[in-house]
Motif scaffolding. Structure first.
Motif, PDB file in Angstrom:
ATOM      1  N   ILE A 105      10.375 -10.337 -13.072  1.00  0.00           N
ATOM      2  CA  ILE A 105      10.232 -10.713 -11.663  1.00  0.00           C
ATOM      3  C   ILE A 105       8.898 -10.213 -11.119  1.00  0.00           C
ATOM      4  CG2 ILE A 105      11.098 -10.300  -9.322  1.00  0.00           C
ATOM      5  CD1 ILE A 105      13.906 -10.216 -10.454  1.00  0.00           C
ATOM      6  N   THR A 106       8.534  -9.005 -11.510  1.00  0.00           N
ATOM      7  CA  THR A 106       7.333  -8.372 -10.939  1.00  0.00           C
ATOM      8  C   THR A 106       6.040  -9.057 -11.342  1.00  0.00           C
ATOM      9  OG1 THR A 106       7.134  -6.797 -12.784  1.00  0.00           O
ATOM     10  CG2 THR A 106       8.514  -6.145 -10.929  1.00  0.00           C
ATOM     11  N   ILE A 107       6.053  -9.863 -12.408  1.00  0.00           N
ATOM     12  CA  ILE A 107       4.816 -10.535 -12.817  1.00  0.00           C
ATOM     13  C   ILE A 107       4.844 -12.025 -12.521  1.00  0.00           C
ATOM     14  CG2 ILE A 107       4.401  -8.837 -14.625  1.00  0.00           C
ATOM     15  CD1 ILE A 107       5.224 -10.956 -16.667  1.00  0.00           C
ATOM     16  N   SER A 108       5.935 -12.515 -11.946  1.00  0.00           N
ATOM     17  CA  SER A 108       6.091 -13.958 -11.726  1.00  0.00           C
ATOM     18  C   SER A 108       5.606 -14.354 -10.338  1.00  0.00           C
ATOM     19  CB  SER A 108       7.548 -14.366 -11.925  1.00  0.00           C
ATOM     20  OG  SER A 108       7.969 -14.086 -13.235  1.00  0.00           O
ATOM     21  N   LYS A 109       4.383 -14.032 -10.026  1.00  0.00           N
ATOM     22  CA  LYS A 109       3.841 -14.312  -8.708  1.00  0.00           C
ATOM     23  C   LYS A 109       2.957 -15.570  -8.734  1.00  0.00           C
ATOM     24  CE  LYS A 109       5.850 -10.599  -7.221  1.00  0.00           C
ATOM     25  NZ  LYS A 109       5.176  -9.464  -6.615  1.00  0.00           N
ATOM     26  N   ASP A 110       2.272 -15.822  -7.623  1.00  0.00           N
ATOM     27  CA  ASP A 110       1.420 -17.003  -7.524  1.00  0.00           C
ATOM     28  C   ASP A 110       0.075 -16.767  -8.214  1.00  0.00           C
ATOM     29  OD1 ASP A 110       3.417 -18.038  -5.940  1.00  0.00           O
ATOM     30  OD2 ASP A 110       2.452 -17.443  -4.062  1.00  0.00           O
ATOM     31  N   VAL A 111      -0.533 -17.865  -8.655  1.00  0.00           N
ATOM     32  CA  VAL A 111      -1.854 -17.810  -9.262  1.00  0.00           C
ATOM     33  C   VAL A 111      -2.898 -17.514  -8.182  1.00  0.00           C
ATOM     34  CG1 VAL A 111      -3.633 -19.147 -10.450  1.00  0.00           C
ATOM     35  CG2 VAL A 111      -1.244 -19.374 -11.133  1.00  0.00           C
ATOM     36  N   ILE A 112      -3.735 -16.520  -8.435  1.00  0.00           N
ATOM     37  CA  ILE A 112      -4.781 -16.146  -7.480  1.00  0.00           C
ATOM     38  C   ILE A 112      -6.136 -16.705  -7.895  1.00  0.00           C
ATOM     39  CG2 ILE A 112      -5.941 -14.217  -6.334  1.00  0.00           C
ATOM     40  CD1 ILE A 112      -2.995 -14.530  -5.627  1.00  0.00           C
ATOM     41  N   SER A 153      -2.733 -17.570 -20.795  1.00  0.00           N
ATOM     42  CA  SER A 153      -1.891 -17.355 -19.620  1.00  0.00           C
ATOM     43  C   SER A 153      -2.735 -17.125 -18.379  1.00  0.00           C
ATOM     44  CB  SER A 153      -0.972 -16.150 -19.841  1.00  0.00           C
ATOM     45  OG  SER A 153      -0.174 -15.915 -18.689  1.00  0.00           O
ATOM     46  N   SER A 154      -2.225 -17.587 -17.251  1.00  0.00           N
ATOM     47  CA  SER A 154      -2.898 -17.340 -15.973  1.00  0.00           C
ATOM     48  C   SER A 154      -2.693 -15.905 -15.493  1.00  0.00           C
ATOM     49  CB  SER A 154      -2.382 -18.312 -14.911  1.00  0.00           C
ATOM     50  OG  SER A 154      -0.996 -18.114 -14.692  1.00  0.00           O
ATOM     51  N   SER A 155      -1.782 -15.169 -16.139  1.00  0.00           N
ATOM     52  CA  SER A 155      -1.415 -13.831 -15.667  1.00  0.00           C
ATOM     53  C   SER A 155      -1.859 -12.735 -16.641  1.00  0.00           C
ATOM     54  CB  SER A 155       0.108 -13.734 -15.480  1.00  0.00           C
ATOM     55  OG  SER A 155       0.511 -12.398 -15.264  1.00  0.00           O
ATOM     56  N   LEU A 156      -2.729 -11.877 -16.183  1.00  0.00           N
ATOM     57  CA  LEU A 156      -3.132 -10.727 -16.995  1.00  0.00           C
ATOM     58  C   LEU A 156      -1.960  -9.771 -17.191  1.00  0.00           C
ATOM     59  CD1 LEU A 156      -5.226  -8.971 -18.438  1.00  0.00           C
ATOM     60  CD2 LEU A 156      -5.883  -8.055 -16.189  1.00  0.00           C
ATOM     61  N   HIS A 209       4.386 -23.753 -20.414  1.00  0.00           N
ATOM     62  CA  HIS A 209       5.662 -23.047 -20.373  1.00  0.00           C
ATOM     63  C   HIS A 209       5.532 -21.764 -19.568  1.00  0.00           C
ATOM     64  CE1 HIS A 209       4.637 -19.876 -23.201  1.00  0.00           C
ATOM     65  NE2 HIS A 209       4.658 -20.645 -24.267  1.00  0.00           N
ATOM     66  N   ARG A 210       6.669 -21.098 -19.347  1.00  0.00           N
ATOM     67  CA  ARG A 210       6.696 -19.870 -18.551  1.00  0.00           C
ATOM     68  C   ARG A 210       7.325 -18.736 -19.347  1.00  0.00           C
ATOM     69  NH1 ARG A 210       5.967 -18.481 -13.047  1.00  0.00           N
ATOM     70  NH2 ARG A 210       8.205 -18.313 -12.731  1.00  0.00           N
ATOM     71  N   GLU A 211       7.118 -18.726 -20.647  1.00  0.00           N
ATOM     72  CA  GLU A 211       7.615 -17.624 -21.464  1.00  0.00           C
ATOM     73  C   GLU A 211       7.009 -16.317 -20.963  1.00  0.00           C
ATOM     74  OE1 GLU A 211       6.750 -15.937 -25.902  1.00  0.00           O
ATOM     75  OE2 GLU A 211       7.172 -18.080 -25.742  1.00  0.00           O
ATOM     76  N   PRO A 231       1.696 -26.376  -5.028  1.00  0.00           N
ATOM     77  CA  PRO A 231       1.041 -25.269  -4.295  1.00  0.00           C
ATOM     78  C   PRO A 231       2.089 -24.430  -3.566  1.00  0.00           C
ATOM     79  CG  PRO A 231      -0.055 -27.372  -3.918  1.00  0.00           C
ATOM     80  CD  PRO A 231       1.234 -27.693  -4.615  1.00  0.00           C
ATOM     81  N   THR A 232       1.950 -23.084  -3.538  1.00  0.00           N
ATOM     82  CA  THR A 232       0.962 -22.392  -4.354  1.00  0.00           C
ATOM     83  C   THR A 232       1.461 -22.302  -5.786  1.00  0.00           C
ATOM     84  OG1 THR A 232       1.970 -20.272  -3.756  1.00  0.00           O
ATOM     85  CG2 THR A 232       0.148 -20.997  -2.426  1.00  0.00           C
ATOM     86  N   ARG A 233       0.558 -22.520  -6.711  1.00  0.00           N
ATOM     87  CA  ARG A 233       0.886 -22.618  -8.132  1.00  0.00           C
ATOM     88  C   ARG A 233       1.473 -21.319  -8.669  1.00  0.00           C
ATOM     89  NH1 ARG A 233      -4.302 -24.155 -11.252  1.00  0.00           N
ATOM     90  NH2 ARG A 233      -4.194 -25.887  -9.791  1.00  0.00           N
ATOM     91  N   LEU A 234       2.523 -21.433  -9.489  1.00  0.00           N
ATOM     92  CA  LEU A 234       3.121 -20.257 -10.111  1.00  0.00           C
ATOM     93  C   LEU A 234       2.390 -19.914 -11.400  1.00  0.00           C
ATOM     94  CD1 LEU A 234       6.937 -21.047  -9.751  1.00  0.00           C
ATOM     95  CD2 LEU A 234       5.471 -19.734  -8.218  1.00  0.00           C
ATOM     96  N   HIS A 235       2.413 -18.643 -11.768  1.00  0.00           N
ATOM     97  CA  HIS A 235       1.824 -18.228 -13.039  1.00  0.00           C
ATOM     98  C   HIS A 235       2.486 -18.987 -14.192  1.00  0.00           C
ATOM     99  CE1 HIS A 235      -1.201 -15.322 -12.207  1.00  0.00           C
ATOM    100  NE2 HIS A 235      -0.412 -14.539 -11.501  1.00  0.00           N
TER     101      HIS A 235
END
Length: 258
Positions: A105-112, A153-156, A209-211, A231-235
């Protein structure tokens, strides 16, 4: 632990206000403004919660995690619906792996930063491609297996916490890839949910995907894809094939290890 008299669930004290705002919003409206900072006591006094619900609920921690996620903007609608279904089923609650889900949950935020992606790769892959004019093609040459996809991935935070499912070295190199244009816009017509039938074997498609994020099941439909990209796009994670290597390299601005 007090329980909600409307839905009969036991609720952790820290989630009183959140639960009532969804389950019985009229109770929030009735609270005097000055009382909201001590709302749990006021709810008990006014009869919305039973402070003596009986035996502890063995699934209470799982329920608390679900309540934490429900309605959050970075939880897809389909996942939100499935979480509500789990909440109402003892059998599903038994099988719900809440510890890992809470972490995700803590990393499933919006793309910045839409032009920035990350990839964890083995030391061997990094050494093989780091100095090449087209490091993407270098990876395809280095690995060279059927239906291989180059995942980023869009999320570091996702890459740091979970790595890449295809990486050979869990302690490998994290690479930051900066593009001159948003890859989603460049490849939009070719994007497809990864588990949609036929996508994995179709080299013309860029898989999504969202693995590693707060998901239940796989992304397999156009609706799943739309929920991620609205919008706003999810990671998310993007999986490219060798047919896109040249085009991908054409919008590469920087390729550097962190």
């Amino acid at each position: 632990m007090p329980g909600c008299k409307k839905c009969k669930l036991e609720i952790a004290p820290t989630l009183f206000y959140r639960h009532l705002s969804k389950c019985a919003p009229e109770s929030i409206a009735e609270l005097p403004q000055h009382a909201r900072h001590w709302a749990p006591h006021e709810f008990v006094k006014r009869g919305y919660f039973n402070p003596f619900p009986g035996l502890p609920d063995p699934h209470q921690q799982k329920k608390d995690v679900i309540w934490e996620a429900l309605g959050e903007p970075w939880i897809r609608k389909k996942v939100d619906t499935e979480l509500a279904s789990i909440l109402s089923s003892t059998h599903k609650l038994q099988n719900f792996e809440h510890v890992g889900f809470k972490t995700r949950i803590t990393i499933s935020k919006d793309v910045i930063q839409p032009c920035v992606y990350y990839r964890k790769m083995s030391q061997g892959e990094w050494d093989a491609v780091r100095n090449l004019p087209n490091p993407f093609q270098g990876t395809f040459n280095h690995i060279n297996t059927d239906h291989y996809r180059y995942w980023m991935s869009s999320s570091l935070r996702k890459v740091t916490a979970f790595g890449n499912a295809n990486a050979a070295d869990a302690e490998g190199i994290i690479v930051k890839i900066t593009f001159s244009q948003d890859p989603i816009n460049v490849f939009r017509a070719r994007l497809a949910a990864h588990q949609k039938p036929g996508v994995q074997a179709d080299a013309s498609k860029v898989a999504v995907h969202r693995e590693g994020f707060a998901e239940i099941g796989n992304m397999s439909t156009d609706t799943d894809l739309a929920e991620v990209l609205v919008p706003t796009r999810l990671h998310h994670n993007l999986g490219f094939t060798s047919t896109q290597a040249v085009e991908l390299n054409g919008i590469k601005q920087a390729f550097e290890s962190l």
